[in-house]
Structures are given as structure tokens and as C-alpha cells.
Write an enzyme that holds these catalytic residues in place. Structure first.
Site, PDB file in Angstrom:
ATOM      1  N   ASP A 112       0.856  -1.186   0.000  1.00 50.28           N
ATOM      2  CA  ASP A 112       0.000   0.000   0.000  1.00 50.28           C
ATOM      3  C   ASP A 112       0.891   1.234   0.000  1.00 50.28           C
ATOM      4  O   ASP A 112       1.653   1.453   0.937  1.00 50.28           O
ATOM      5  CB  ASP A 112      -0.910  -0.007   1.229  1.00 50.28           C
TER       6      ASP A 112
ATOM      7  N   ARG B 166      -0.273   4.400  -0.326  1.00 47.12           N
ATOM      8  CA  ARG B 166      -1.061   5.609  -0.101  1.00 47.12           C
ATOM      9  C   ARG B 166      -0.574   6.422   1.100  1.00 47.12           C
ATOM     10  O   ARG B 166      -0.131   5.879   2.091  1.00 47.12           O
ATOM     11  CB  ARG B 166      -2.536   5.250   0.088  1.00 47.12           C
TER      12      ARG B 166
END
Length: 393
Positions: free
Chosen positions: A325, A327
Site C-alpha cells: 500500500d 497511499r
């Protein structure tokens, strides 16, 4: 390694001391001595040459490079990290140009507003590097770090850097850098910490537009923002009066799920569920350009290819060379602060969003579960999110 905070490093730089700046372990994974040209003293370059032993370069802003006609060293730059070397230079007042004193003179003349292009001989013994305008927020290199640090100390945008080498000629990394730091009593920071420092210090969004947006789920106010350093476009849907303890959904863009109603994921269903909830109870949806958990649309499709071969959504990202991930929620936090919101009720099943917002000063008062049905096509995906990524579903 033991790192120092950015403020203490800035103080050291302003006192004329060099510091150690370490880049990402997935990049060069090396440490450079960095000094600010305006504050450095006559001993700085001599110290770099004697103790660090790498190539001594002079990062400058694009404005300085253009004003002094510092053209690129080569037309076709094939450097793996895109380092923007210009033609090397000596100031005309130097003799050979190689001594520590004369390289210091050349560096100082780079920031002299009275200097002109004709005041520098080419080639020479100092190697200017041109930093990206947006600094470490655009490129996480030592070039940008040096210029950013200069600006943060209030100096002209230029520095001097030198890679640190071990006695045996290998590049200093990890504990070698720690020993160098302790031996010479220097501050040491990471470029990642500098990036976070700038993010917290500087506004990263610009408001651009606000319109009424009728949808299948109700009529919302839609705000348009632009990310200052990446030029990404972010939209925000709001319903009702904006207030503290707002109901907030952070939704990462998913073209396949949100637009084409793909059943590989639950993104489209979560967006629709959140729009219905916000329409009924009031709140905000921040729609973030984070396709594929930050890897982008085409890489997400490549990950789908691997999933069809037996990978899951996590191992597919890893196989492509990405973290599971990528983000970051700093932009979302900035948008909330734009609306003067510091306490929210978060519509999410993802614990990383809680931590991602908290680190930027947003308090999560309550979690509101987003319940959507599984499909035969996304069962494995949902199980992976629950088991490997800790989603509360």
C-alpha cells in the site's frame, strides 16, 4: 542508525556545519555530507575532500542555473536517478580551481547576485547540479534536499554535497554512517523526514472551484482542489453544514470499480454506500487520486494479471516491486484542515487510514463501518484484505 530532527539539522547548517543526509534504502541508500553554501565556512570543502572523499558537487535552483547559463553536461541524460549535472565550472578568479579554497570561492560566487555567466570557466573542478523546482516533494534526491535545506535556513537556494566513502573505498551505509556521525559529531537526517517536515510546514492544496452536483444518490456540493506539488486533482463531495465531528469517507479512485462496476473489488460498492450514507446523515467524501492503492491504473491491471495466475492483491503488488500500500493521507488531512475540521467520524474498514490521518493531526472520534456484500468474484480479495491487511470486515 540514530537520526536527528530536522530543526536541529537546520540550526547546525545555519551555524556553518555540514550534516549527513541519508536517502531511501530503495534508492542509492547512501549518505552525503551537505552544507549550505551561504553559511558554510572555508574549511567545509576541505573537510569533505579529506573525510568524505566522494565527488564534491554544488546543487543549485533552476533560477541560478538559468541565470548563469549552466547548461546540462550531456543532452541525453541516462543517469539511473536522473541527476541533473551541468557542465563543470571554475570561477575566473581561481588558478587551477581544484584547491579547497578555490572550490569554496567558486561555490560562493554561484550565489553572488552580481555574478554573470562569463565569470565562470568551463569545464572546471566544481560540479553544479540542478534541483527540481518542487524539491524533495518532486524528487527525493540529495540535490533537492540540499536546496530545500538551504531555503529552510533562509539562505539562497544552493548547497555543496559530497558522498561519504569508507576507508576501503566502498560507499558508507548504515552503521558506517553512524560511526562517521559519532566521530565527527554531526547531525544526521533522512530525506524521508525532510519530505514529512515540508509536508507539515507548507500548504499543498489550492481551492479551484465549487459547484452543485446532482447524482443518483442526492445533490451534493462538489469542491475541486489541486495538489500544489504534484498537480493532481482532488474532488470533495459535501452534504449539509460542514462541522467538527464530520462524517468523512476517504475514497481512493478506482476506475475499474467506480466507473465500470468491476466485481474484482468492493470499491464501487463502498463509494455508493458512502454516498447514500452522507446524503442521509451529512458529511464529506474526499475522492483521492490513489488508483490501485497508489500504484496507478496500468500497474493495477498488471497486478490483476498476476492475480489470474494465483497471486493475491498483496503478493501481486510485491511481485511488481511495490509495497502492498503506497497511499499517504497528508492531502486528505490538508483538505480537512482547509474546512477547519480536526475531529471526524471516519467511514472506513481500513485501519491504515486511521493511522494515516492521525499522524497529520486529525482525530478519529468514531469509526463508521462500510458494509457491502461480497460477490463470487471478490471473495478472495476481501479475505486477503481482512487477513493480510487487517481490514475490519
Amino acid at each position: 542508525m540514530q537520526f536527528d530532527n530536522i530543526d536541529s539539522a537546520l540550526m547546525a547548517l545555519k551555524n556553518g556545519e555540514p550534516i549527513i543526509v541519508v536517502d531511501d534504502e530503495n534508492r542509492e541508500n547512501e549518505g552525503d555530507l551537505v552544507a549550505v553554501t551561504e553559511w558554510m565556512n572555508d574549511n567545509t570543502i576541505n573537510f569533505m575532500a579529506k573525510e568524505a572523499r566522494g565527488l564534491i558537487c554544488a546543487p543549485v535552483s533552476k533560477d541560478i542555473a538559468q541565470r548563469l547559463d549552466l547548461v546540462q553536461m550531456v543532452d541525453d541524460n541516462s543517469d539511473i536517478f536522473g541527476t541533473q549535472f551541468t557542465v563543470s565550472i571554475d570561477h575566473v578568479d581561481t588558478t587551477t580551481g581544484i584547491s579547497a579554497y578555490e572550490r569554496t570561492l567558486t561555490a560562493k560566487k554561484l550565489i553572488d547576485p552580481s555574478s554573470e555567466a562569463k565569470d565562470f570557466n568551463r569545464p572546471g573542478h566544481l560540479f553544479p547540479l540542478v534541483a527540481q523546482d518542487k524539491g524533495v516533494l518532486a524528487r527525493n534526491g540529495h540535490t533537492e534536499a540540499a536546496v530545500d535545506l538551504a531555503k529552510l535556513t533562509g539562505a539562497k537556494p544552493a548547497g555543496v554535497i559530497c558522498e561519504i566513502m569508507n576507508d576501503d573505498g566502498t560507499m558508507a551505509k548504515g552503521q558506517d554512517l553512524q560511526k562517521f556521525k559519532e566521530k565527527h559529531q554531526l547531525k544526521m537526517i533522512t530525506i524521508d523526514d525532510l519530505i514529512e517536515y515540508r509536508k507539515k510546514l507548507e500548504p499543498e492544496i489550492e481551492f479551484k472551484a465549487k459547484v452543485k452536483m446532482p447524482t443518483d444518490f442526492g445533490t451534493f456540493d462538489m469542491y475541486g482542489f489541486k495538489a500544489t506539488y504534484t498537480d493532481e486533482e482532488i474532488v470533495v463531495l459535501t452534504k449539509g453544514a460542514i462541522r467538527q465531528h464530520e462524517n468523512v469517507r476517504l475514497h481512493s479512485a478506482c476506475l475499474t470499480g467506480d466507473i465500470f462496476h468491476s466485481q474484482r473489488c468492493d470499491c464501487g460498492a463502498q463509494l455508493e454506500s458512502s454516498m447514500k450514507y452522507i446524503n442521509e446523515h451529512g458529511g464529506m467524501i474526499i475522492y483521492l487520486p490513489q488508483e490501485g492503492r497508489g500504484i496507478g491504473l496500468l500497474n493495477k491491471l498488471r497486478a490483476y494479471e498476476l492475480i489470474e495466475q494465483g497471486y493475491d492483491t498483496v503478493t501481486a503488488n510485491l511481485a511488481l516491486g511495490f509495497d502492498e500500500d503506497l497511499r499517504d493521507y497528508h492531502i486528505a488531512a490538508q483538505i480537512l484542515k482547509y474546512f477547519n475540521i480536526e475531529h471526524i467520524n471516519l467511514l472506513s474498514n481500513n485501519p491504515s487510514k486511521f493511522e494515516g490521518l492521525k499522524q497529520y493531526g486529525i482525530d478519529i472520534a468514531e469509526r463508521i463501518e462500510v458494509i457491502v456484500p461480497e460477490t463470487v468474484h471478490n471473495h478472495d480479495y476481501m479475505e486477503t484484505k481482512k487477513i493480510k491487511m487487517g481490514h475490519l470486515i
